[in-house]
Design a protein around this motif. Structure first.
Motif, PDB file in Angstrom:
ATOM      1  N   ASN A 146      -0.658   9.705  -4.059  1.00 15.19           N
ATOM      2  CA  ASN A 146      -1.657   8.901  -3.351  1.00 15.19           C
ATOM      3  C   ASN A 146      -2.784   8.393  -4.254  1.00 15.19           C
ATOM      4  OD1 ASN A 146      -0.205   9.400  -1.061  1.00 15.19           O
ATOM      5  ND2 ASN A 146      -1.509  11.090  -0.369  1.00 15.19           N
ATOM      6  N   THR A 147      -3.011   9.076  -5.350  1.00 14.61           N
ATOM      7  CA  THR A 147      -4.117   8.678  -6.235  1.00 14.61           C
ATOM      8  C   THR A 147      -3.700   7.645  -7.279  1.00 14.61           C
ATOM      9  OG1 THR A 147      -3.621  10.553  -7.682  1.00 14.61           O
ATOM     10  CG2 THR A 147      -5.264  10.902  -5.954  1.00 14.61           C
ATOM     11  N   LEU A 148      -2.408   7.318  -7.283  1.00 16.91           N
ATOM     12  CA  LEU A 148      -1.921   6.345  -8.260  1.00 16.91           C
ATOM     13  C   LEU A 148      -1.959   4.959  -7.613  1.00 16.91           C
ATOM     14  CD1 LEU A 148      -0.710   5.825 -11.060  1.00 16.91           C
ATOM     15  CD2 LEU A 148       1.557   6.177 -10.044  1.00 16.91           C
ATOM     16  N   ARG A 149      -2.876   4.089  -8.101  1.00 19.55           N
ATOM     17  CA  ARG A 149      -3.052   2.771  -7.486  1.00 19.55           C
ATOM     18  C   ARG A 149      -1.944   1.822  -7.882  1.00 19.55           C
ATOM     19  NH1 ARG A 149      -5.092  -1.903  -9.152  1.00 19.55           N
ATOM     20  NH2 ARG A 149      -5.999  -1.071 -11.074  1.00 19.55           N
ATOM     21  N   GLY A 150      -1.510   1.027  -6.905  1.00 16.26           N
ATOM     22  CA  GLY A 150      -0.557  -0.034  -7.183  1.00 16.26           C
ATOM     23  C   GLY A 150      -1.267  -1.278  -7.699  1.00 16.26           C
ATOM     24  N   ASP A 151      -0.494  -2.228  -8.141  1.00 13.65           N
ATOM     25  CA  ASP A 151      -1.076  -3.471  -8.648  1.00 13.65           C
ATOM     26  C   ASP A 151      -1.780  -4.221  -7.513  1.00 13.65           C
ATOM     27  OD1 ASP A 151      -0.067  -2.926 -11.143  1.00 13.65           O
ATOM     28  OD2 ASP A 151       1.763  -4.101 -10.826  1.00 13.65           O
ATOM     29  N   GLY A 190       0.783  -1.227   0.000  1.00 17.00           N
ATOM     30  CA  GLY A 190       0.000   0.000   0.000  1.00 17.00           C
ATOM     31  C   GLY A 190       0.816   1.279   0.000  1.00 17.00           C
ATOM     32  N   TYR A 191       2.139   1.169  -0.159  1.00 13.45           N
ATOM     33  CA  TYR A 191       2.986   2.367  -0.131  1.00 13.45           C
ATOM     34  C   TYR A 191       2.722   3.225  -1.370  1.00 13.45           C
ATOM     35  CZ  TYR A 191       7.104   5.343  -0.344  1.00 13.45           C
ATOM     36  OH  TYR A 191       7.941   6.430  -0.436  1.00 13.45           O
ATOM     37  N   LYS A 192       2.679   4.551  -1.155  1.00 13.24           N
ATOM     38  CA  LYS A 192       2.516   5.509  -2.249  1.00 13.24           C
ATOM     39  C   LYS A 192       3.800   6.330  -2.371  1.00 13.24           C
ATOM     40  CE  LYS A 192      -1.688   4.167  -2.878  1.00 13.24           C
ATOM     41  NZ  LYS A 192      -2.002   3.317  -4.033  1.00 13.24           N
ATOM     42  N   ARG A 193       4.384   6.309  -3.522  1.00 11.43           N
ATOM     43  CA  ARG A 193       5.669   6.974  -3.707  1.00 11.43           C
ATOM     44  C   ARG A 193       5.526   8.489  -3.601  1.00 11.43           C
ATOM     45  NH1 ARG A 193       4.887   6.210  -9.606  1.00 11.43           N
ATOM     46  NH2 ARG A 193       5.018   8.284 -10.573  1.00 11.43           N
ATOM     47  N   ALA A 223      -0.049  -3.545  -4.023  1.00  8.90           N
ATOM     48  CA  ALA A 223       1.403  -3.392  -3.998  1.00  8.90           C
ATOM     49  C   ALA A 223       1.781  -1.914  -4.005  1.00  8.90           C
ATOM     50  CB  ALA A 223       2.020  -4.107  -5.192  1.00  8.90           C
ATOM     51  N   SER A 224       3.023  -1.648  -3.704  1.00  3.95           N
ATOM     52  CA  SER A 224       3.543  -0.282  -3.787  1.00  3.95           C
ATOM     53  C   SER A 224       3.439   0.213  -5.226  1.00  3.95           C
ATOM     54  CB  SER A 224       5.000  -0.262  -3.330  1.00  3.95           C
ATOM     55  OG  SER A 224       5.612   0.968  -3.651  1.00  3.95           O
ATOM     56  N   THR A 264      -8.548 -12.447   5.106  1.00  7.53           N
ATOM     57  CA  THR A 264      -8.840 -11.126   5.680  1.00  7.53           C
ATOM     58  C   THR A 264      -8.042 -10.015   5.019  1.00  7.53           C
ATOM     59  OG1 THR A 264      -7.221 -11.627   7.417  1.00  7.53           O
ATOM     60  CG2 THR A 264      -9.547 -12.006   7.927  1.00  7.53           C
ATOM     61  N   TYR A 265      -7.119 -10.376   4.133  1.00  2.36           N
ATOM     62  CA  TYR A 265      -6.396  -9.334   3.397  1.00  2.36           C
ATOM     63  C   TYR A 265      -7.364  -8.689   2.408  1.00  2.36           C
ATOM     64  CZ  TYR A 265      -1.760 -10.764   5.071  1.00  2.36           C
ATOM     65  OH  TYR A 265      -0.660 -11.025   5.839  1.00  2.36           O
ATOM     66  N   MET A 266      -7.153  -7.414   2.151  1.00  8.10           N
ATOM     67  CA  MET A 266      -8.036  -6.723   1.204  1.00  8.10           C
ATOM     68  C   MET A 266      -7.309  -5.574   0.536  1.00  8.10           C
ATOM     69  SD  MET A 266     -10.522  -4.970   4.070  1.00  8.10           S
ATOM     70  CE  MET A 266     -10.289  -6.281   5.260  1.00  8.10           C
ATOM     71  N   ALA A 267      -7.809  -5.188  -0.588  1.00  8.52           N
ATOM     72  CA  ALA A 267      -7.244  -4.077  -1.348  1.00  8.52           C
ATOM     73  C   ALA A 267      -8.371  -3.172  -1.802  1.00  8.52           C
ATOM     74  CB  ALA A 267      -6.458  -4.599  -2.545  1.00  8.52           C
ATOM     75  N   LEU A 268      -7.993  -1.952  -2.200  1.00  4.44           N
ATOM     76  CA  LEU A 268      -8.978  -0.985  -2.685  1.00  4.44           C
ATOM     77  C   LEU A 268      -8.746  -0.730  -4.160  1.00  4.44           C
ATOM     78  CD1 LEU A 268      -9.045   1.566   0.268  1.00  4.44           C
ATOM     79  CD2 LEU A 268     -10.913   0.099  -0.480  1.00  4.44           C
ATOM     80  N   ASN A 269      -9.779  -0.999  -4.929  1.00  5.41           N
ATOM     81  CA  ASN A 269      -9.700  -0.742  -6.366  1.00  5.41           C
ATOM     82  C   ASN A 269     -10.340   0.613  -6.646  1.00  5.41           C
ATOM     83  OD1 ASN A 269      -9.349  -1.018  -9.087  1.00  5.41           O
ATOM     84  ND2 ASN A 269     -11.051  -2.454  -9.374  1.00  5.41           N
TER      85      ASN A 269
END
Length: 705
Positions: free
Chosen positions: A68-73, A35-38, A664-665, A81-86
């Motif tokens: 922050n608005t650039l989504r990682g893979d 979840g890291y944002k460069r 991912a980052s 219980t892991y989750m991601a935001l699309n």
């Protein structure tokens, strides 16, 4: 400023490139951080105020620019219980130590800690809204906590049941060439059948004679031929009745005496005159002389038991050499009684079985012609022969209800027309011949009904029905019991079919109620048109049954609703002959132990139990911002709101959440290496400026010396 200005600009360049280098270093270091944002570096030129003709390039300043608005893979993960935001939202979290504060993150590697909270790899608890029975009940977000207690049992209250019944059920008793073999036969269930099963049997009144007079057949003749072709003038025929002879003299010229038989006309006329003279003999008022089945026929008066014989000149006149002896009381049978003694010659008989009608014309002389749609029955022989013809026709063409029909005569009881095994088709017998024979009657068939089937008849019931599937229901304590359904087709006439639905209520040997009927279903051309509930069952339209007390093997499960839906029950042709279940579910379950938790794509935290049930325990919320790149960064991939970012906009729909995944980052190593090279070159170039400016200053100072 000159050389000093150049030095200051070079120094600012060194500082700016150092800042950029620091960001590049941090991006590369966090390239594997979930979840890291460069952070990119932007440069701003700083121009001192001066006239247009004297403006200089000036110095440079740098600042960090968040991505922050650039989504990682989004990557699959084995942890549920892991989750991601699309999307552009953030998970809403709080510190795991409960010290307060609201933090926003894209890091979704949440797992259950020892206290049951969902905590990500950076130590922040996920927050959400409480849910109960699939409905959000919470109004304030709080840390999501998983309760690993047992899930209590739930009693079954509703069964959703939909299926298609075949037009012709292929039961174990079904025979394709036997109409009605696929239907349930309630009358066969001794001890269980209700009502009075009736297979129509029509018994006439005793209308036949109790004695049969002597009779005889002669030569084959043509009634329209001249009598002179058969007898000559002066020929005589002696009829000996009980030893007393009566002589008939034939006159072919018209010159004979008044007592002679007039043979000047046709054969039929001559025999008619002979009959008139025979009837004049004492006791022979109903004697018959004529043509029967093409032959000369003589019969003494009905009820007369005197013997009869013939002699003639020439010998064998009219061929009446053999005579049948009279049959006395007690010896009369259908096999020895001429059918014409019943007085049915020329009369019609109609027999209707179900919707099939057969019409008969009874011909005792062999001279009649039947009209269209009417079967001529030869009644020139015995009564049995006539009845055998009617019986054979009924069996062949009278429909399923007449397939086993019998027609017989009992001297003491009269004519009997029986339809054994026909408990479905009503019978009506009408017409003049029916009145004459005393069988003008209507008898309604009745199959009887079955509300329950005992264990003694269970095997037969299974053979005459088809399976409707089975389902497990649960008691208040979670006790599971399998409910088996069977369907029996009970009638099918004129496109209207009726089925009965039974369930297995008691499997004990010798049980009184092994199977219990729930309802009768009527289908009109395959469409359900009516439902009639059994004992303790209330029907709502054609969609729902309310069962007051479902009992299986002595266990009561209380009231229960069976829901078919609007068009869930049909009866269409199916080559398999079996019922096709399209929906069979229920809402109960036994107690279950907690085994795992996961996240749905709707953003709901789902707990799973050993009984196969799942429960949504929390709705995950997400936050979005008008300017997400203006959020303030914190440790562990967290952010806090700032004046520039705007207030959080909370979303409770779970939109964009992807379960069993992580983000991912968004750092691109190759891109960072490119920026590293460029930054290094820019930094090196700035050092060259400092070196050159230093040399120039030394030279300027040397001029003073």
């Amino acid at each position: 400023m000159g050389i000093f200005g150049a030095l200051q600009s070079a120094v600012s360049g060194l500082k700016a490139q150092s800042h950029a280098m620091e960001n590049i270093s941090g991006n590369i270091a966090n390239s594997q951080t979930i979840g890291y944002k460069r952070i990119d570096t932007s440069f701003v030129d700083m121009i001192p105020d001066a006239p247009v003709k004297q403006q200089i390039a000036g110095a440079v300043s740098s600042y960090s620019r968040s991505m922050n608005t650039l989504r990682g893979d989004i990557q699959n993960a084995e942890t549920e219980t892991y989750m991601a935001l699309n999307g552009n939202g953030f998970f809403v979290t709080e510190k795991a130590d409960g010290s307060g504060g609201t933090f926003y993150t894209r890091r979704g590697d949440f797992d259950i800690d020892r206290n049951g909270y969902l905590v990500n790899g950076a130590g922040y608890r996920l927050t959400g809204l409480d849910m109960e029975n699939g409905v959000v009940t919470g109004s304030v977000a709080q840390a999501v906590k998983i309760d690993n207690a047992f899930l209590p049992a739930k009693r079954s209250t509703t069964i959703n049941y939909q299926l298609n019944l075949p037009q012709t059920p292929k039961t174990a008793t079904y025979v394709s060439t036997t109409p009605g073999s696929e239907l349930l036969k309630p009358w066969s269930y001794s001890g269980d059948v209700q009502g009075s099963p009736v297979a129509p049997k029509i018994t006439g009144t005793p209308v036949a004679p109790t004695t049969i007079p002597a009779y005889g057949y002669g030569n084959i003749v043509t009634g329209s031929a001249l009598a002179s072709t058969l007898v000559g003038f002066g020929n005589t025929l002696d009829v000996n009745i009980n030893g007393v002879p009566t002589t008939f003299t034939f006159d072919t010229t018209g010159l004979g005496g008044a007592t002679d038989v007039d043979a000047t006309g046709t054969v039929a006329d001559m025999l008619a005159d002979m009959q008139a003279q025979l009837q004049a003999v004492a006791g022979q008022g109903t004697a018959k002389v004529g043509i029967k089945d093409g032959r000369v026929f003589v019969q003494l008066a009905q009820g007369n038991t005197d013997p009869m014989s013939f002699t003639g000149t020439p010998a064998g006149l009219l061929g009446l050499s053999s005579v049948t002896s009279a049959v006395t009381t007690g010896n009369v049978t259908a096999a020895n009684m001429p059918a014409d003694l019943m007085g049915i010659h020329g009369q019609q008989l109609e027999i209707t079985v179900g919707g099939v009608t057969r019409k008969y014309m009874l011909d005792a002389t062999g001279t009649l012609t039947a009209g269209s749609g009417i079967v001529k029955v030869d009644a020139t022989g015995t009564l049995k022969e006539m009845l055998d013809v009617i019986q054979a026709d009924l069996r062949a063409y009278g429909g399923p209800g007449a397939s086993g029909a019998t027609a017989a005569w009992d001297p003491t009881g009269g004519l009997v027309v029986d339809f054994p095994g026909n408990y479905r088709s009503d019978v009506n017998i009408a017409g003049p011949a029916a009145t004459t024979l005393g069988i003008a009657q209507s008898v309604a068939a009745s199959t009887g009904t079955l509300s329950t089937v005992s264990a003694a008849n269970s095997e037969l019931f299974v053979k005459e029905s088809i399976s409707g599937g089975g389902i497990t229901v649960y008691s208040q304590t979670g006790e599971p019991v399998n409910v088996q359904i069977r369907w029996a087709k009970v009638s099918d006439e004129a496109g209207i079919a009726t089925w009965s639905m039974f369930y297995a209520s008691d499997s004990a040997p010798g049980a009184t109620n092994a199977w219990t009927k729930l309802a009768d279903y009527t289908f009109d051309e395959g469409v359900l048109s009516g439902v009639a509930g059994g004992s303790g069952v209330t029907v709502s339209g054609t969609e729902r049954l309310a069962i007051s007390n479902l009992t299986v093997n002595g266990r009561s499960f209380g009231s229960l609703t069976m829901d078919h839906g609007l068009k869930g029950m049909t009866q269409f042709a199916d080559n398999s002959g079996m019922a096709s279940t399209t929906k069979f579910t229920q809402d109960g379950y036994g107690a279950g132990e907690f085994i795992s938790v996961g996240v749905s794509d709707e953003g709901q935290v789902i707990a799973s139990y050993t009984n196969g049930e799942t429960r949504a325990v929390a709705q995950i919320i997400t936050a979005s911002f008008s300017n997400p790149n203006a959020l303030k960064r914190g440790d562990g991939g967290t952010y806090t709101a700032t004046t520039e970012s705007g207030e959080p906009i909370i979303n409770q729909s779970g939109e964009g959440i992807v379960g069993s995944s992580t983000e991912a980052s968004n750092t691109d190593i190759s891109e960072e290496f490119t920026k590293l090279i460029v930054t290094q070159q820019a930094y090196s170039a700035n050092t060259k400026i400092v070196t050159a400016a230093d040399e120039m200053l030394k030279q300027a100072l040397s001029m003073i010396r």
